[in-house]
Design a protein around this motif. Structure first.
Motif, PDB file in Angstrom:
ATOM      1  N   MET A   1       0.588  -1.300   0.154  1.00  0.00           N
ATOM      2  CA  MET A   1       0.053  -0.697   0.354  1.00  0.00           C
ATOM      3  C   MET A   1       1.113   0.967  -0.302  1.00  0.00           C
ATOM      4  SD  MET A   1      -3.353   0.989   2.998  1.00  0.00           S
ATOM      5  CE  MET A   1      -4.239   0.140   2.017  1.00  0.00           C
ATOM      6  N   SER A   2       0.068   2.118  -0.797  1.00  0.00           N
ATOM      7  CA  SER A   2       1.382   3.307  -0.602  1.00  0.00           C
ATOM      8  C   SER A   2       1.233   4.426  -0.039  1.00  0.00           C
ATOM      9  CB  SER A   2       0.890   3.979  -2.205  1.00  0.00           C
ATOM     10  OG  SER A   2      -0.436   4.909  -2.050  1.00  0.00           O
ATOM     11  N   LEU A   3       1.958   5.093   0.598  1.00  0.00           N
ATOM     12  CA  LEU A   3       1.895   6.251   1.285  1.00  0.00           C
ATOM     13  C   LEU A   3       0.959   6.954   1.455  1.00  0.00           C
ATOM     14  CD1 LEU A   3       3.107   7.369   4.537  1.00  0.00           C
ATOM     15  CD2 LEU A   3       4.948   8.746   2.646  1.00  0.00           C
ATOM     16  N   LYS A   4       0.350   7.538   0.046  1.00  0.00           N
ATOM     17  CA  LYS A   4      -0.898   8.322  -0.361  1.00  0.00           C
ATOM     18  C   LYS A   4      -1.600   7.877   0.031  1.00  0.00           C
ATOM     19  CE  LYS A   4      -2.447  10.800  -4.180  1.00  0.00           C
ATOM     20  NZ  LYS A   4      -2.736  10.898  -5.263  1.00  0.00           N
ATOM     21  N   LYS A   5      -1.822   6.447  -0.102  1.00  0.00           N
ATOM     22  CA  LYS A   5      -3.257   5.601   0.511  1.00  0.00           C
ATOM     23  C   LYS A   5      -3.566   6.067   1.690  1.00  0.00           C
ATOM     24  CE  LYS A   5      -4.607   2.733  -3.429  1.00  0.00           C
ATOM     25  NZ  LYS A   5      -4.394   1.292  -3.626  1.00  0.00           N
ATOM     26  N   VAL A   6      -2.418   5.426   2.384  1.00  0.00           N
ATOM     27  CA  VAL A   6      -2.232   5.234   3.381  1.00  0.00           C
ATOM     28  C   VAL A   6      -2.647   6.608   4.814  1.00  0.00           C
ATOM     29  CG1 VAL A   6      -0.938   5.260   6.066  1.00  0.00           C
ATOM     30  CG2 VAL A   6      -0.799   3.626   3.950  1.00  0.00           C
TER      31      VAL A   6
ATOM     32  N   LEU B   1      -5.947   8.376   6.646  1.00  0.00           N
ATOM     33  CA  LEU B   1      -5.501   8.849   8.027  1.00  0.00           C
ATOM     34  C   LEU B   1      -7.017   9.998   7.850  1.00  0.00           C
ATOM     35  CD1 LEU B   1      -2.066   7.726   8.817  1.00  0.00           C
ATOM     36  CD2 LEU B   1      -3.749   6.825  10.046  1.00  0.00           C
ATOM     37  N   ALA B   2      -6.676  10.555   6.651  1.00  0.00           N
ATOM     38  CA  ALA B   2      -7.049  11.745   6.536  1.00  0.00           C
ATOM     39  C   ALA B   2      -8.823  11.671   7.031  1.00  0.00           C
ATOM     40  CB  ALA B   2      -7.251  12.884   5.901  1.00  0.00           C
ATOM     41  N   VAL B   3      -9.413  10.750   6.070  1.00  0.00           N
ATOM     42  CA  VAL B   3     -11.127  10.159   6.487  1.00  0.00           C
ATOM     43  C   VAL B   3     -11.658   9.548   7.890  1.00  0.00           C
ATOM     44  CG1 VAL B   3     -12.787   8.911   5.518  1.00  0.00           C
ATOM     45  CG2 VAL B   3     -11.121   9.788   4.079  1.00  0.00           C
TER      46      VAL B   3
END
Length: 52
Positions: free
Chosen positions: A1-6, A10-12
């Protein structure tokens, strides 16, 4: 899983947590953002109208 997806997840999760914990403050924030966007749209419409 990429950092962007993580980071997106987390923001959601943070937004959901904030809405659950403080619904009145969340509603106020959304209302203020809507009023700001409405004011900006009115100002833009007035500006474009004055150009004609």
């Amino acid at each position: 899983m990429s950092l962007k997806k993580v980071l997106v997840w987390l923001a959601v999760a943070f937004v959901v947590f904030y809405v659950i914990q403080q619904p009145e403050a969340s509603a106020t924030m959304v209302r203020n953002a809507g009023e700001a966007l409405g004011g900006a749209a009115s100002s833009l419409a007035a500006f474009v109208g004055s150009l004609v």
